[in-house]
Design a protein around this motif. Structure first.
Motif, PDB file in Angstrom:
ATOM      1  N   LEU A   1       0.908  -1.155  -0.133  1.00 45.64           N
ATOM      2  CA  LEU A   1      -0.114   0.211   0.320  1.00 45.64           C
ATOM      3  C   LEU A   1       0.852   1.093  -0.014  1.00 45.64           C
ATOM      4  CD1 LEU A   1      -2.820   1.074   0.258  1.00 45.64           C
ATOM      5  CD2 LEU A   1      -2.629   1.019   2.559  1.00 45.64           C
ATOM      6  N   LEU A   2       1.913   1.153   0.773  1.00 41.89           N
ATOM      7  CA  LEU A   2       2.696   2.347   0.652  1.00 41.89           C
ATOM      8  C   LEU A   2       3.172   2.542  -0.602  1.00 41.89           C
ATOM      9  CD1 LEU A   2       4.424   4.487   2.423  1.00 41.89           C
ATOM     10  CD2 LEU A   2       6.090   2.725   2.991  1.00 41.89           C
ATOM     11  N   ASP A   3       3.818   1.685  -1.306  1.00 48.05           N
ATOM     12  CA  ASP A   3       4.448   1.739  -2.522  1.00 48.05           C
ATOM     13  C   ASP A   3       3.414   2.185  -3.500  1.00 48.05           C
ATOM     14  OD1 ASP A   3       6.601   1.521  -4.339  1.00 48.05           O
ATOM     15  OD2 ASP A   3       5.323  -0.124  -5.390  1.00 48.05           O
ATOM     16  N   ARG A   4       2.116   1.874  -3.603  1.00 47.90           N
ATOM     17  CA  ARG A   4       1.086   2.543  -4.446  1.00 47.90           C
ATOM     18  C   ARG A   4       0.915   3.842  -4.097  1.00 47.90           C
ATOM     19  NH1 ARG A   4      -3.279  -0.810  -2.687  1.00 47.90           N
ATOM     20  NH2 ARG A   4      -4.631   0.639  -3.807  1.00 47.90           N
ATOM     21  N   TYR A   5       0.685   4.072  -2.891  1.00 47.51           N
ATOM     22  CA  TYR A   5       0.626   5.721  -2.278  1.00 47.51           C
ATOM     23  C   TYR A   5       1.593   6.449  -2.693  1.00 47.51           C
ATOM     24  CZ  TYR A   5       0.667   9.224   1.088  1.00 47.51           C
ATOM     25  OH  TYR A   5       0.626  10.702   1.595  1.00 47.51           O
ATOM     26  N   LEU A   6       2.938   6.017  -2.669  1.00 46.03           N
ATOM     27  CA  LEU A   6       4.294   6.965  -2.948  1.00 46.03           C
ATOM     28  C   LEU A   6       4.245   7.127  -4.421  1.00 46.03           C
ATOM     29  CD1 LEU A   6       6.790   5.520  -0.426  1.00 46.03           C
ATOM     30  CD2 LEU A   6       5.754   7.761  -0.465  1.00 46.03           C
ATOM     31  N   THR A   7       3.837   6.065  -5.235  1.00 45.58           N
ATOM     32  CA  THR A   7       3.913   6.133  -6.711  1.00 45.58           C
ATOM     33  C   THR A   7       2.942   7.152  -7.108  1.00 45.58           C
ATOM     34  OG1 THR A   7       4.280   3.935  -6.900  1.00 45.58           O
ATOM     35  CG2 THR A   7       3.184   4.596  -8.741  1.00 45.58           C
ATOM     36  N   ALA A   8       1.576   7.169  -6.423  1.00 39.15           N
ATOM     37  CA  ALA A   8       0.744   8.415  -6.787  1.00 39.15           C
ATOM     38  C   ALA A   8       1.128   9.452  -6.493  1.00 39.15           C
ATOM     39  CB  ALA A   8      -0.672   8.052  -6.106  1.00 39.15           C
ATOM     40  N   VAL A   9       1.623   9.978  -5.281  1.00 39.53           N
ATOM     41  CA  VAL A   9       2.055  11.319  -4.762  1.00 39.53           C
ATOM     42  C   VAL A   9       3.106  11.704  -5.357  1.00 39.53           C
ATOM     43  CG1 VAL A   9       0.576  11.075  -2.611  1.00 39.53           C
ATOM     44  CG2 VAL A   9       3.125  10.495  -2.661  1.00 39.53           C
ATOM     45  N   ASP A  10       3.976  10.853  -5.926  1.00 38.33           N
ATOM     46  CA  ASP A  10       5.276  11.081  -6.561  1.00 38.33           C
ATOM     47  C   ASP A  10       4.791  11.381  -8.021  1.00 38.33           C
ATOM     48  OD1 ASP A  10       6.424  11.269  -4.241  1.00 38.33           O
ATOM     49  OD2 ASP A  10       7.556   9.114  -4.654  1.00 38.33           O
ATOM     50  N   GLY A  11       3.865  11.030  -8.474  1.00 38.37           N
ATOM     51  CA  GLY A  11       3.290  11.246 -10.145  1.00 38.37           C
ATOM     52  C   GLY A  11       3.985  10.274 -10.914  1.00 38.37           C
ATOM     53  N   ARG A  12       3.989   8.791 -10.378  1.00 43.26           N
ATOM     54  CA  ARG A  12       4.651   7.934 -11.407  1.00 43.26           C
ATOM     55  C   ARG A  12       4.011   6.640 -11.503  1.00 43.26           C
ATOM     56  NH1 ARG A  12       7.622   5.135  -8.000  1.00 43.26           N
ATOM     57  NH2 ARG A  12       7.570   6.213  -6.086  1.00 43.26           N
ATOM     58  N   THR A  13       2.481   7.034 -11.706  1.00 44.25           N
ATOM     59  CA  THR A  13       1.476   5.774 -11.741  1.00 44.25           C
ATOM     60  C   THR A  13       1.491   5.474 -13.350  1.00 44.25           C
ATOM     61  OG1 THR A  13      -0.285   7.396 -12.365  1.00 44.25           O
ATOM     62  CG2 THR A  13      -0.031   7.004 -10.097  1.00 44.25           C
ATOM     63  N   GLY A  14       2.070   6.278 -14.451  1.00 43.53           N
ATOM     64  CA  GLY A  14       2.033   6.045 -15.583  1.00 43.53           C
ATOM     65  C   GLY A  14       0.641   6.279 -16.284  1.00 43.53           C
ATOM     66  N   ILE A  15      -0.222   6.879 -15.670  1.00 40.84           N
ATOM     67  CA  ILE A  15      -1.405   7.550 -16.087  1.00 40.84           C
ATOM     68  C   ILE A  15      -0.920   9.062 -16.324  1.00 40.84           C
ATOM     69  CG2 ILE A  15      -3.864   8.254 -15.828  1.00 40.84           C
ATOM     70  CD1 ILE A  15      -3.972   5.892 -13.932  1.00 40.84           C
ATOM     71  N   ALA A  16      -0.765   9.338 -17.487  1.00 43.24           N
ATOM     72  CA  ALA A  16      -0.085  10.772 -17.843  1.00 43.24           C
ATOM     73  C   ALA A  16      -0.775  12.008 -17.357  1.00 43.24           C
ATOM     74  CB  ALA A  16       0.116  11.000 -19.439  1.00 43.24           C
ATOM     75  N   CYS A  17      -1.952  11.996 -17.328  1.00 37.65           N
ATOM     76  CA  CYS A  17      -2.571  13.151 -16.724  1.00 37.65           C
ATOM     77  C   CYS A  17      -2.556  13.200 -15.232  1.00 37.65           C
ATOM     78  CB  CYS A  17      -4.280  12.989 -17.142  1.00 37.65           C
ATOM     79  SG  CYS A  17      -5.420  11.662 -16.714  1.00 37.65           S
TER      80      CYS A  17
END
Ligand SMILES: Cc1cc2nc3c(=O)[nH]c(=O)nc-3n(C[C@H](O)[C@H](O)[C@H](O)COP(=O)(O)OP(=O)(O)OC[C@H]3O[C@@H](n4cnc5c(N)ncnc54)[C@H](O)[C@@H]3O)c2cc1C
Length: 378
Positions: A80-96
């Motif tokens: 969960l921490l990894d998914r959270y950091l991926t989102a707040v760091d803007g690294r989800t791969g969803i460009a928008c």
């Protein structure tokens, strides 16, 4: 970053460096209400959310409990921490999503559409706890506001308007961003709303209080209202206040911005500059100069100036209320009264914000009638 068709005034209105009647009066004084009514209505959404939260403070405490639980989960669950950091760091791969995440952190501002899309993707595509997303916004937005932010996130998730949620649609994002983003196939576009939570108890609003004239008075400014020059203007009607001579003035340091985590750099800089600006202006109003005070030092400050009353803007839910709940009795123990003023705008509007926005909207005409007239005569 420039944006079309929006004012970008929200950080100033949030801290009342510019007030709602000032903004509404300025546009109504220059344009027909048919042309600017939608904008005035937007301004009134802020008032509505604040009035609603004032009457349902349980929504704030439940959000904070959910946030605390979310933070504990992050400590315990590495995935969960990894998914959270991926989102707040803007690294989800969803460009928008990644672009808006970066814009939020870099500028402290997002267009309303981007806020809705980002919150919706956070909740329904990334399946992250909404409270963690609301906290991320609150810490980084220069207009971060416990009422507008928490209740807008609840609205996107389908908690605020029971069963009605906001699902970001890729085609809509492609259209409104004029093709800058096209997340087709990347978003969850079908999903049930978040599971409904129990209704909140409605609590009575605090009655507007008035400072006593002739008493030694201290003015205490907080981030909820940094424009004392217009707070006590004598206006007709039962809610007007008498001008008060200020023996001393203090600016309350922000003890807690509504999050246990650190505030974003842009939002912090904005608040620091806003407090400094208010302190400079307040120095003209007060005989004893302006000091900066922490919540723990207010009683000493008031006693050092032999004050009989400390006058401060109403302590809002999610903001200064917990500080004032402790400060009131602490001052009273020394024979000093804490007077929390309400602006006429708030005192008129908040009682109508107990239910949905559509019921509130019927009162906007009466609320703005005064400020339009004032502007025309100026
Ligand atoms: C998930 C989410 C979180 C939000 N968090 C915040 C927040 O923390 N602080 C905040 O001030 N607003 C918040 N908003 C509301 C809104 O997005 C901003 O007020 C608006 O984008 C500010 O930009 P502006 O000044 O350019 O708005 P304009 O379109 O120029 O509107 C003028 C003013 O009207 C008010 N306003 C406009 N739209 C709204 C709205 N939907 N709700 C409440 N007031 C509105 C603001 O005071 C704004 O400055 C949030 C919205 C969403 C969907």
């Amino acid at each position: 970053m420039a944006h079309d068709n929006v004012s970008m005034l929200s950080p100033w209105i949030r801290h009342r460096l510019v007030t709602e009647p000032e903004v509404a009066g300025a546009v109504l004084g220059r344009h027909a209400s048919s042309a600017c009514g939608k904008f005035v209505q937007e301004v009134c959404w802020r008032t509505y959310w604040i009035g609603w939260l004032e009457q349902h403070p349980g929504a704030w405490s439940r959000y904070r409990e959910g946030l605390d639980q979310g933070l504990v989960q992050l400590d315990r669950d590495a995935l969960l921490l990894d998914r959270y950091l991926t989102a707040v760091d803007g690294r989800t791969g969803i460009a928008c999503f990644d672009a808006w995440a970066a814009e939020l952190v870099a500028t402290g501002y997002l267009h309303n559409h981007a806020r809705m899309w980002l919150a919706s993707i956070w909740i329904f595509t990334l399946r992250l706890p909404w409270e963690l997303g609301a906290d991320w916004f609150l810490r980084h937005l220069a207009d971060g506001d416990p009422a507008s932010n928490t209740l807008s996130w609840r609205w996107v998730g389908g908690l605020q308007t029971r069963g009605k949620h906001y699902l970001a649609r890729a085609a809509n994002i492609a259209e409104y961003t004029e093709g800058r983003f096209d997340p087709r196939g990347e978003l969850v576009e079908q999903s049930a709303p978040l599971a409904a939570d129990a209704p909140f108890v409605r609590e009575p609003l605090a009655l507007p209080a008035r400072p006593l004239s002739g008493e030694r008075s201290g003015l205490l400014l907080t981030l909820d209202d940094l424009h004392p020059e217009s707070a006590f203007e004598s206006s007709p009607g039962p809610l007007s206040m008498q001008p008060v001579q200020w023996t001393a003035c203090a600016v309350l340091e922000p003890a807690d911005i509504g999050s246990p985590l650190a505030a974003g750099a842009v939002a912090s800089q904005f608040r620091t500059a806003a407090l400094e600006d208010a302190a400079r202006r307040a120095a003209v109003l007060s005989q004893g100069g302006v000091e900066t005070a922490s919540p723990a030092s207010i009683v000493d400050w008031a006693r050092a100036h032999s004050l009989r009353q400390v006058v401060a803007p109403h302590g809002r839910v999610g903001s200064t209320r917990p500080v004032f709940d402790l400060l009131g009795p602490a001052l009273e123990a020394h024979g000093i009264t804490l007077v929390q003023w309400q602006r006429k705008w708030d005192a008129m509007a908040w009682p109508h914000a107990a239910r949905g926005f559509f019921a509130f909207r019927d009162h906007i005409g009466a609320l703005t009638a005064d400020c339009a007239a004032m502007n025309r005569s100026a």
